[in-house]
Structure formats: structure tokens, C-alpha cells
Motif scaffolding. Sequence first.
Motif, PDB file in Angstrom:
ATOM      1  N   VAL A   1      23.808  11.181  59.694  1.00  0.00           N
ATOM      2  CA  VAL A   1      24.777  11.817  58.796  1.00  0.00           C
ATOM      3  C   VAL A   1      25.969  10.904  58.516  1.00  0.00           C
ATOM      4  O   VAL A   1      26.316  10.647  57.363  1.00  0.00           O
ATOM      5  CB  VAL A   1      25.282  13.155  59.375  1.00  0.00           C
ATOM      6  N   THR A   2      26.583  10.364  59.566  1.00  0.00           N
ATOM      7  CA  THR A   2      27.825   9.599  59.415  1.00  0.00           C
ATOM      8  C   THR A   2      27.611   8.093  59.378  1.00  0.00           C
ATOM      9  O   THR A   2      28.577   7.337  59.250  1.00  0.00           O
ATOM     10  CB  THR A   2      28.799   9.935  60.557  1.00  0.00           C
TER      11      THR A   2
ATOM     12  N   PRO B   1      27.090   0.890  54.035  1.00  0.00           N
ATOM     13  CA  PRO B   1      27.889   2.081  54.342  1.00  0.00           C
ATOM     14  C   PRO B   1      27.579   3.302  53.476  1.00  0.00           C
ATOM     15  O   PRO B   1      27.795   4.428  53.915  1.00  0.00           O
ATOM     16  CB  PRO B   1      29.332   1.605  54.101  1.00  0.00           C
ATOM     17  N   SER B   2      27.086   3.108  52.246  1.00  0.00           N
ATOM     18  CA  SER B   2      26.835   4.228  51.338  1.00  0.00           C
ATOM     19  C   SER B   2      25.354   4.356  51.024  1.00  0.00           C
ATOM     20  O   SER B   2      24.709   3.372  50.648  1.00  0.00           O
ATOM     21  CB  SER B   2      27.624   4.049  50.036  1.00  0.00           C
ATOM     22  N   CYS B   3      24.815   5.573  51.198  1.00  0.00           N
ATOM     23  CA  CYS B   3      23.397   5.853  50.890  1.00  0.00           C
ATOM     24  C   CYS B   3      22.484   4.862  51.600  1.00  0.00           C
ATOM     25  O   CYS B   3      21.646   4.194  50.984  1.00  0.00           O
ATOM     26  CB  CYS B   3      23.156   5.851  49.380  1.00  0.00           C
ATOM     27  N   HIS B   4      22.643   4.794  52.889  1.00  0.00           N
ATOM     28  CA  HIS B   4      21.925   3.829  53.726  1.00  0.00           C
ATOM     29  C   HIS B   4      20.416   3.928  53.580  1.00  0.00           C
ATOM     30  O   HIS B   4      19.856   5.022  53.471  1.00  0.00           O
ATOM     31  CB  HIS B   4      22.324   4.067  55.191  1.00  0.00           C
TER      32      HIS B   4
ATOM     33  N   PRO C   1      31.808   8.265  56.407  1.00  0.00           N
ATOM     34  CA  PRO C   1      33.050   8.854  55.897  1.00  0.00           C
ATOM     35  C   PRO C   1      34.035   7.753  55.515  1.00  0.00           C
ATOM     36  O   PRO C   1      33.997   6.648  56.067  1.00  0.00           O
ATOM     37  CB  PRO C   1      33.559   9.668  57.089  1.00  0.00           C
ATOM     38  N   GLU C   2      34.929   8.048  54.590  1.00  0.00           N
ATOM     39  CA  GLU C   2      35.854   7.026  54.098  1.00  0.00           C
ATOM     40  C   GLU C   2      36.717   6.456  55.221  1.00  0.00           C
ATOM     41  O   GLU C   2      36.984   5.252  55.258  1.00  0.00           O
ATOM     42  CB  GLU C   2      36.731   7.615  52.987  1.00  0.00           C
ATOM     43  N   GLU C   3      37.139   7.316  56.156  1.00  0.00           N
ATOM     44  CA  GLU C   3      37.978   6.812  57.248  1.00  0.00           C
ATOM     45  C   GLU C   3      37.202   5.843  58.141  1.00  0.00           C
ATOM     46  O   GLU C   3      37.769   4.905  58.720  1.00  0.00           O
ATOM     47  CB  GLU C   3      38.543   7.965  58.089  1.00  0.00           C
ATOM     48  N   ASN C   4      35.901   6.047  58.253  1.00  0.00           N
ATOM     49  CA  ASN C   4      35.075   5.127  59.031  1.00  0.00           C
ATOM     50  C   ASN C   4      34.942   3.773  58.338  1.00  0.00           C
ATOM     51  O   ASN C   4      34.926   2.725  58.988  1.00  0.00           O
ATOM     52  CB  ASN C   4      33.689   5.724  59.270  1.00  0.00           C
TER      53      ASN C   4
END
Length: 490
Positions: free
Chosen positions: A228-229, A252-255, A263-266
Motif C-alpha cells: 500500500v505505502t 515511488p508512484s504506481c510501483h 504517501p507524499e510525506e514519505n
Amino acid sequence: MIENRQYRYEQVIQKIEETIQILQLKPGDKIPSVRKISSTLNVSTTTVFQAYSIMEDRGLITPRPRSGFIVSGKRTSTAGSAKDIIPLPEFVNIYAMERIMIKNTRKYGVINFSILAPVNELLPIGKINKAMQASVREVAVDNYQYPFLEGHPRLLSQVALHSFEWNKRILPEDILITNGCMEAISLCLDTVTRRGDVVAIESPSYHAILQCLESRGLKALSISVDPVTGLNLDELEVALLHNKVAACIFMPSCHNPTGASMPEENKMRLVKLLGQRNIPLIEDDALGELYFGSTRPLPAKAYDTYDNVLYCSSFSKTLPPGLRIGWVAAGKYQAEIEMHKFSNNISTNSLLQDAVGRYLEGGSYNSHLKKLRAAIKIQYNKYKEAILKYFPDVINLSCPSGGFSFWIEFPEKLDITEMQKVALAKGISFCPGHIFSPSDRFSNYIRINSCPLFNAKIESSLAILGSLAKSMLNDLEHQDNLNNKLKIAI
């Protein structure tokens, strides 16, 4: 005996713990020597030393000067939390496996659940053709000569517009056009690594990334991915403390293959973590536009105040993949990236660059993306419904935040390699999980891509795969029952 030369260290530790249990050792008892464990498990003494070091960190054993190690009073599972895990680098050996998979797919003419690209029915083929005709007709003289090394000015301007809403925008002069995203990543690796270096990757990781490492003699340091993350940052931080890492390659996006998005903070934490250590982050954002949510997840590059992210992407997942148009924005590494590009192939096809640039200038790309995302979400739902209907109840199915892939876990006892062989004989192809790891870690996983448009034939193929998996699991359960009866009889 451990036969696989790339057997994971967690399993080595597990074998050592099993040895302690078999010998019924108690706290304070001396455990077998490094040489004895090395001989028993058929692994190097270096591997045993590494395993003992990790067990010591976990409090499972305690060193005694000139006496080796003794069992401590603390007994915990080797499956501990992320902070307990210290990933170790390993060489990659995956090209042969993937080559055979691709060859078999072509040979058997199959229903291909392995392909990761949009089908023509979902692409603006007509508008792309018109743009290509205009490129040939209007500026043929320029487009038939060598283009600028960095790329066609029209296309560079359009690519730069994609970063308009980022905290840190990319300018046209920051971009180099490449032959797809994989060339961009390859150029980055050639720039920031040397043979024998350690590169941190995701686990699981896109198999083409593993091929890039293998061909360059680089070691992979696998960092786990939450479904998920996304990337496990705690595990990465521990790994960086114990290894000299030359670079990282993350999605990081759509692995791919899990579909997870950080998440953006990650992402901000990731950029800071690597930026402060001056460890280059090669970001693969090839699937970032194919999100299922309401807003586009920003890439890590958008938060890069360290000029340390080498951002790689392409149009291969949103426009015709045969165009092979990608790009890289490499920050402080851009000049060296361009040097490697020139020495490899001088430049990328100018005619195709101009055509894509003209299509983007037409202003319909965002509308196309909106329709494409809606279409693949419909595809996703239809595939998911069929998989849940026909596959065994015991599977674990990923819930991707975007992209085309389903990452499916089966019971460990299921032989996915045998399942793949039988499926190919029935005209069905999928990606076995072991090609997404340098150490055969995901041997009970498969990746199913929802690229082929869902229809009766696709549903039938998924039903066949599900029936095959159920049959194989039933056979295994029947064999286990027979074995148990024999044991009782004996």
C-alpha cells in the motif's frame, strides 16, 4: 544443505536457529562454530559471519572472547520488524530466466498477461498519425538530419510543462530525450555507478531494472515494498548504515509490480534521507500518470531541493510504446548523462520526437490521459472480479493505486514454474514472481497485467489459470494427506 548460491540471509539465520533447537541448546550454551555451520549448510564462512552478526544485533546470541558465540536469553522470531532486518547486497542473475520467458511467449502465441503497455484501442493512434504526417511534410529537411543531442526543442518544451505544478519545476534545458525510460535509467547507472558497486532497489523490483544491474556487474541491495505505502523507509535507513550504497533506483508512484504509491510525506523523507547522504536517487516514474485516485501523485523529483534526483519517465505507457520516447532530468548529473548518451547512440529519432511534440501541442493529451485512466480502471475492476471469482480463495491480491498490474501471492508450496509451463502449453502467459528478485524470493507470486481488453476470451483464460492453480494445490494437499497417513502407519 543450501543449494542456491543466492540463498537469502534470513533463511541462513533460520537454519542456524533450527540447528540450535535440534541440539536443544539453552541460554549460556555454546553454539556450533562458524566453520561447522559453514560446512553443514554448504555456505561461505563470510555468510555465516554475517548471519551471526545479525543474530547478535537481535539479541539471539552473545559473543565470548576466544570461545565463539553462546545462546543468549532472548528468543525472538527471525521474521522481525523492518528495523530488525539488515539487507545484504547480492549479484543479479536474471537475464537468462527472462529471455526464456519472452521466447516462450512468442513461441506459443499466447494470451499475454505479461505485456505492460496500453493496447491500440486505448491510444490516440489517429492523432499521432496526423502529427507524424505533418512532421514529414512540413520540416522534412530538419527531421531527416541528426537532431540536437538533448532533444527536439518542441518536445522539450512540452515535457517541461508537465512539471508546471511541482514545487521544483523542470526547465527544457534540464531534460534529455531518450529511447524510452529504460535507456534513461541505463544512462543514469552508467553515470553514477561503477562495476561492483551496490545499488539499492525495491523488493520486488521491475525485472528490467535487475537486468540493467546484471549487465553492469552491480550488486543489488533489496529493500522491501509495502503493498500500500510502497518503499519501506525504515528498512532503507538501516541498510544505509550497514552498506556503502552508490545509488538507489525506486519507483515511488504506481510501483511495478505491486501498484503501490508512497504517501507524499514519505517521498519527502526519501529525498531528504538520500540528499543528506549525497546518494543519487534514480526515480522511475514511467507509470505515474496512470493513477486511480483523484489527483496525480507527485514524483520525488518535485521535492528535490538537493538536486540529487535523476528523474526518468516516458510516453510508452500513455502513448504508442513503439515510439520509444522517454526522458531524463538528472539535476547535477545532467552534463555527464548527455556525454554517455552521445557515446551510446548520439541522439533519439528526431522525426518521432517532432511528431510527439506536435501531438502534445495540439492540447488533447490531458483529455486522452483522463479517458485512458478511466478505461484502465474499468479494466482493473473486470480483471479483479474475474481473479477473485476463479482463483483459489487462499491467494493474496494486491490493491494497486494505479498502473496495469496485479501482484498475486499463492501458498509457498505451489510450484509457480510448473504452473507457468502448463499455462504456456494452454496458450496463456504470465510473469512468474521470481524474475522480480535477484534471489528467487517471490517464487510463489505471479504478476498478471490487465493490458489486454477484457472479453470472453480473457475471462476464459483467467478461469483456466485459476482452475490450474486449484488443481495443483489440491494435488499437493492430497499428497500431504498420504504422507501423514504413512507416517502414522510407520
